[in-house]
Design a protein around this motif. Structure first.
Motif, PDB file in Angstrom:
ATOM      1  N   ALA A 278      -7.639 -11.561 -70.259  1.00 35.41           N
ATOM      2  CA  ALA A 278      -8.636 -12.333 -69.514  1.00 35.41           C
ATOM      3  C   ALA A 278      -8.881 -11.772 -68.118  1.00 35.41           C
ATOM      4  O   ALA A 278      -9.710 -12.289 -67.366  1.00 35.41           O
ATOM      5  N   GLY A 279      -8.150 -10.690 -67.749  1.00 32.40           N
ATOM      6  CA  GLY A 279      -8.299 -10.109 -66.424  1.00 32.40           C
ATOM      7  C   GLY A 279      -7.581 -10.873 -65.331  1.00 32.40           C
ATOM      8  O   GLY A 279      -7.691 -10.533 -64.145  1.00 32.40           O
ATOM      9  N   LEU A 280      -6.824 -11.885 -65.703  1.00 35.62           N
ATOM     10  CA  LEU A 280      -6.124 -12.701 -64.711  1.00 35.62           C
ATOM     11  C   LEU A 280      -4.913 -11.984 -64.118  1.00 35.62           C
ATOM     12  O   LEU A 280      -4.439 -12.352 -63.042  1.00 35.62           O
ATOM     13  N   ASP A 281      -4.421 -10.983 -64.813  1.00 32.19           N
ATOM     14  CA  ASP A 281      -3.274 -10.232 -64.280  1.00 32.19           C
ATOM     15  C   ASP A 281      -3.623  -9.498 -63.002  1.00 32.19           C
ATOM     16  O   ASP A 281      -2.742  -9.129 -62.228  1.00 32.19           O
ATOM     17  N   LYS A 282      -4.914  -9.294 -62.750  1.00 33.50           N
ATOM     18  CA  LYS A 282      -5.355  -8.583 -61.552  1.00 33.50           C
ATOM     19  C   LYS A 282      -5.664  -9.533 -60.400  1.00 33.50           C
ATOM     20  O   LYS A 282      -5.872  -9.088 -59.266  1.00 33.50           O
ATOM     21  N   THR A 283      -5.727 -10.829 -60.672  1.00 42.41           N
ATOM     22  CA  THR A 283      -6.109 -11.785 -59.627  1.00 42.41           C
ATOM     23  C   THR A 283      -5.044 -12.835 -59.328  1.00 42.41           C
ATOM     24  O   THR A 283      -5.063 -13.427 -58.246  1.00 42.41           O
ATOM     25  N   VAL A 284      -4.132 -13.067 -60.249  1.00 42.31           N
ATOM     26  CA  VAL A 284      -3.113 -14.102 -60.055  1.00 42.31           C
ATOM     27  C   VAL A 284      -1.821 -13.454 -59.580  1.00 42.31           C
ATOM     28  O   VAL A 284      -1.342 -12.485 -60.178  1.00 42.31           O
TER      29      VAL A 284
ATOM     30  N   LEU B 127       1.984 -15.159 -72.782  1.00 41.01           N
ATOM     31  CA  LEU B 127       1.232 -15.513 -71.580  1.00 41.01           C
ATOM     32  C   LEU B 127       0.767 -14.261 -70.854  1.00 41.01           C
ATOM     33  O   LEU B 127      -0.411 -14.148 -70.463  1.00 41.01           O
ATOM     34  N   ARG B 128       1.645 -13.299 -70.664  1.00 44.17           N
ATOM     35  CA  ARG B 128       1.289 -12.080 -69.947  1.00 44.17           C
ATOM     36  C   ARG B 128       0.215 -11.293 -70.701  1.00 44.17           C
ATOM     37  O   ARG B 128      -0.690 -10.711 -70.086  1.00 44.17           O
ATOM     38  N   ASP B 129       0.321 -11.276 -72.022  1.00 44.15           N
ATOM     39  CA  ASP B 129      -0.677 -10.574 -72.834  1.00 44.15           C
ATOM     40  C   ASP B 129      -2.056 -11.218 -72.701  1.00 44.15           C
ATOM     41  O   ASP B 129      -3.065 -10.532 -72.512  1.00 44.15           O
TER      42      ASP B 129
ATOM     43  N   ARG C 172       3.244  -5.269 -59.692  1.00 40.46           N
ATOM     44  CA  ARG C 172       3.681  -5.909 -60.922  1.00 40.46           C
ATOM     45  C   ARG C 172       4.119  -7.339 -60.642  1.00 40.46           C
ATOM     46  O   ARG C 172       4.332  -7.739 -59.507  1.00 40.46           O
ATOM     47  N   GLN C 173       4.277  -8.118 -61.703  1.00 43.53           N
ATOM     48  CA  GLN C 173       4.686  -9.515 -61.574  1.00 43.53           C
ATOM     49  C   GLN C 173       6.016  -9.673 -60.847  1.00 43.53           C
ATOM     50  O   GLN C 173       6.995  -9.000 -61.193  1.00 43.53           O
ATOM     51  N   PRO C 174       6.076 -10.534 -59.837  1.00 48.02           N
ATOM     52  CA  PRO C 174       7.372 -10.833 -59.220  1.00 48.02           C
ATOM     53  C   PRO C 174       8.305 -11.456 -60.254  1.00 48.02           C
ATOM     54  O   PRO C 174       7.860 -12.175 -61.151  1.00 48.02           O
ATOM     55  N   PHE C 175       9.581 -11.162 -60.133  1.00 44.81           N
ATOM     56  CA  PHE C 175      10.564 -11.673 -61.094  1.00 44.81           C
ATOM     57  C   PHE C 175      11.832 -12.027 -60.331  1.00 44.81           C
ATOM     58  O   PHE C 175      12.345 -11.202 -59.567  1.00 44.81           O
ATOM     59  N   PRO C 176      12.329 -13.248 -60.472  1.00 43.32           N
ATOM     60  CA  PRO C 176      13.516 -13.648 -59.702  1.00 43.32           C
ATOM     61  C   PRO C 176      14.754 -12.872 -60.121  1.00 43.32           C
ATOM     62  O   PRO C 176      14.888 -12.461 -61.273  1.00 43.32           O
ATOM     63  N   GLY C 177      15.674 -12.678 -59.179  1.00 41.86           N
ATOM     64  CA  GLY C 177      16.919 -11.971 -59.476  1.00 41.86           C
ATOM     65  C   GLY C 177      17.673 -12.562 -60.653  1.00 41.86           C
ATOM     66  O   GLY C 177      18.164 -11.811 -61.504  1.00 41.86           O
TER      67      GLY C 177
ATOM     68  N   VAL D 243       6.124 -24.874 -70.402  1.00 44.89           N
ATOM     69  CA  VAL D 243       5.370 -25.138 -69.179  1.00 44.89           C
ATOM     70  C   VAL D 243       4.843 -23.810 -68.637  1.00 44.89           C
ATOM     71  O   VAL D 243       5.605 -22.853 -68.484  1.00 44.89           O
ATOM     72  N   ILE D 244       3.543 -23.760 -68.358  1.00 47.75           N
ATOM     73  CA  ILE D 244       2.932 -22.572 -67.763  1.00 47.75           C
ATOM     74  C   ILE D 244       2.751 -22.817 -66.272  1.00 47.75           C
ATOM     75  O   ILE D 244       2.288 -23.875 -65.850  1.00 47.75           O
ATOM     76  N   ARG D 245       3.123 -21.821 -65.468  1.00 50.01           N
ATOM     77  CA  ARG D 245       2.901 -21.893 -64.006  1.00 50.01           C
ATOM     78  C   ARG D 245       2.197 -20.620 -63.568  1.00 50.01           C
ATOM     79  O   ARG D 245       2.608 -19.512 -63.954  1.00 50.01           O
ATOM     80  N   ALA D 246       1.116 -20.786 -62.778  1.00 46.54           N
ATOM     81  CA  ALA D 246       0.361 -19.638 -62.265  1.00 46.54           C
ATOM     82  C   ALA D 246      -0.037 -19.946 -60.828  1.00 46.54           C
ATOM     83  O   ALA D 246      -0.755 -20.917 -60.575  1.00 46.54           O
ATOM     84  N   VAL D 247       0.440 -19.128 -59.886  1.00 44.47           N
ATOM     85  CA  VAL D 247       0.218 -19.422 -58.471  1.00 44.47           C
ATOM     86  C   VAL D 247      -0.284 -18.204 -57.711  1.00 44.47           C
ATOM     87  O   VAL D 247      -0.087 -17.065 -58.129  1.00 44.47           O
ATOM     88  N   ASN D 248      -0.929 -18.484 -56.583  1.00 42.04           N
ATOM     89  CA  ASN D 248      -1.374 -17.438 -55.669  1.00 42.04           C
ATOM     90  C   ASN D 248      -0.752 -17.665 -54.298  1.00 42.04           C
ATOM     91  O   ASN D 248      -0.606 -18.807 -53.845  1.00 42.04           O
ATOM     92  N   THR D 249      -0.372 -16.583 -53.640  1.00 44.34           N
ATOM     93  CA  THR D 249       0.256 -16.673 -52.330  1.00 44.34           C
ATOM     94  C   THR D 249       0.129 -15.339 -51.626  1.00 44.34           C
ATOM     95  O   THR D 249      -0.138 -14.310 -52.258  1.00 44.34           O
TER      96      THR D 249
END
Length: 430
Positions: free
Chosen positions: A343-349, A336-338, A305-310, A376-382
């Motif tokens: 778009a299938g990006l939830d499986k790759t980002v 954004l999450r919807d 699942r999406q990381p979420f800061p404390g 502001v939208i931010r989308a990163v890979n790591t």
């Protein structure tokens, strides 16, 4: 099976994590410890086979070169140094990017076994938890994020009903997040879960506070106060479980590196903490935490699942938090999450979220001038959260997201996409 360990002592290198991961990739467990560790502290670590003194650009602090305690050289363990002029060991290197040199040290000199894997790690941590906790009780801060969920699964396996999970809704959760946590952990996993709605309490404490570090410390400190109150109700709670992972510790600063940002579970803890901490994941990188969750049998959708800061949305509602901007942030993030899911990006980002800065810009709504917030939208890979690249999202998807956010969240009139890598940026804005 006890895993052999190589200890990396931080004498100012900025590449400690790279070296640690290289050693783990070769099948040997590694941990990073401060340069001034004592011989007694080192002896207390299990199965240490060798020591690497890892120097670098930060090996001089306030004009003085950092050094290890001389007593470490008499422990009978193989020691090599990297960029440490004052080291007293025989083997020295200016650097190690050479894998064969590292292999030779690990397997020929240290006689380490390549037994680092998640199955062994989980078994070791469960044994350590049982040894630390005994027959006493643990209170776990359960946000529902990946880290705390994996800790919960590990603690349940280690100590069962000695664990009480507390989920605090601090008013900074994503849309419907608290409801989801209760459904999964209380209803489906049958965990002993206490739900606390402390929205007003947190937001009142944060009113007018704009400094990011102060916000993190307020949130971290208030979390502990809530847990202390819940612990008093439960009686006999001696330990606090936390989902601290290695990047949290690194970014909160070390003895040879400056703080990037204090994490609420590291730099935000009060000095008069009433609990002993249980942090079984604190030496793992994010990808290793996910692998640990799979090994523990958690559902894949939970582990990935999406990381979420404390501190939650508190560090995405930039500047002093207001309820209006917080509501706009929560709705824009849900949109954004919807759209990413469609778009299938939830499986790759790896991680994606919205941020609302503390200023307004002029716009046009209903054929009239209007002032609205920017989103502001931010989308990163790591891989390990220590570095990150930007996801190249199509303009069709971005335009669809922008149209929905500005139509469904009236207080927002601009949507922008942020394209800075880590470093020089961090993944979060605060």
């Amino acid at each position: 099976m006890k895993q052999d360990m190589i200890v990396i002592l931080d004498l100012g290198s900025t590449g400690n994590t790279v070296l640690a991961r290289a050693i783990r990739d070769l099948g040997v467990y590694s941990e990073i410890h401060p340069h001034d560790i004592t011989a007694a502290e080192l002896k207390a670590l299990d199965n240490v086979k060798g020591i690497i003194l890892n120097g670098g650009e930060n090996r001089v602090v306030d004009g003085v070169e950092v050094k290890v305690n001389d007593e470490l050289y008499s422990l009978g363990l193989p020691v090599i140094s990297i960029d440490c002029p004052s080291a007293k060991c025989e083997t020295r290197y200016d650097a190690i990017p050479d894998t064969e040199v590292l292999k030779a040290f690990l397997f020929d000199t240290c006689k380490a076994e390549a037994n680092w894997n998640m199955k062994n790690f989980v078994a070791d941590q469960i044994e350590l938890i049982r040894k630390q906790v005994g027959d006493r009780k643990v209170l776990l801060a359960l946000s529902g994020g990946v880290d705390s969920s994996v800790v919960a699964a590990m603690l349940i396996k280690a100590i069962g009903d000695q664990l009480t999970c507390v989920h605090v809704n601090h008013g900074l959760m994503r849309k419907d997040e608290s409801e989801s946590v209760v459904k999964i952990f209380r209803d489906e996993l049958k965990a002993n879960l206490v739900y606390v709605d402390a929205t007003d309490r947190f937001l009142d404490k944060l009113a007018g506070v704009a400094d990011p570090e102060q916000k993190r410390k307020i949130i971290g400190g208030e979390f502990i106060r809530v847990f202390e109150e819940e612990a008093r109700k439960l009686e006999g709670i001696d330990f606090l479980g936390q989902g601290t992972i290695y990047p949290d510790i690194i970014e909160s600063g070390t003895k040879t590196a400056k703080c990037v940002k204090s994490h609420h579970n590291v730099g935000g803890l009060p000095e008069d903490l009433q609990f002993e901490l249980v942090e079984p994941l604190k030496q793992l990188f994010k990808d290793e935490v996910r692998a640990c969750g799979i090994e523990l049998g958690l559902p894949r959708e939970m582990v990935y699942r999406q990381p979420f800061p404390g501190p939650g949305l508190g560090v995405r509602c930039l500047g002093a938090i207001t309820r209006e901007r917080l509501a706009a942030l929560r709705e824009s993030d849900a949109i954004l999450r919807d759209e990413f899911a469609k778009a299938g990006l939830d499986k790759t980002v790896w991680q994606y979220f919205t941020v609302i800065p503390d200023f307004k810009a002029v716009g046009v709504r209903d054929n009239a001038r209007s002032m609205g917030y920017m989103c502001v939208i931010r989308a990163v890979n790591t891989v390990d959260a220590m570095t990150a690249t930007i996801e190249r999202i199509s303009y069709d998807v971005l335009e669809r997201i922008a149209d929905r956010i500005t139509a469904e969240v009236p207080s927002i009139n601009r949507v922008v996409y942020e394209v800075t890598k880590k470093p020089v940026a961090t993944i979060e804005f605060e």
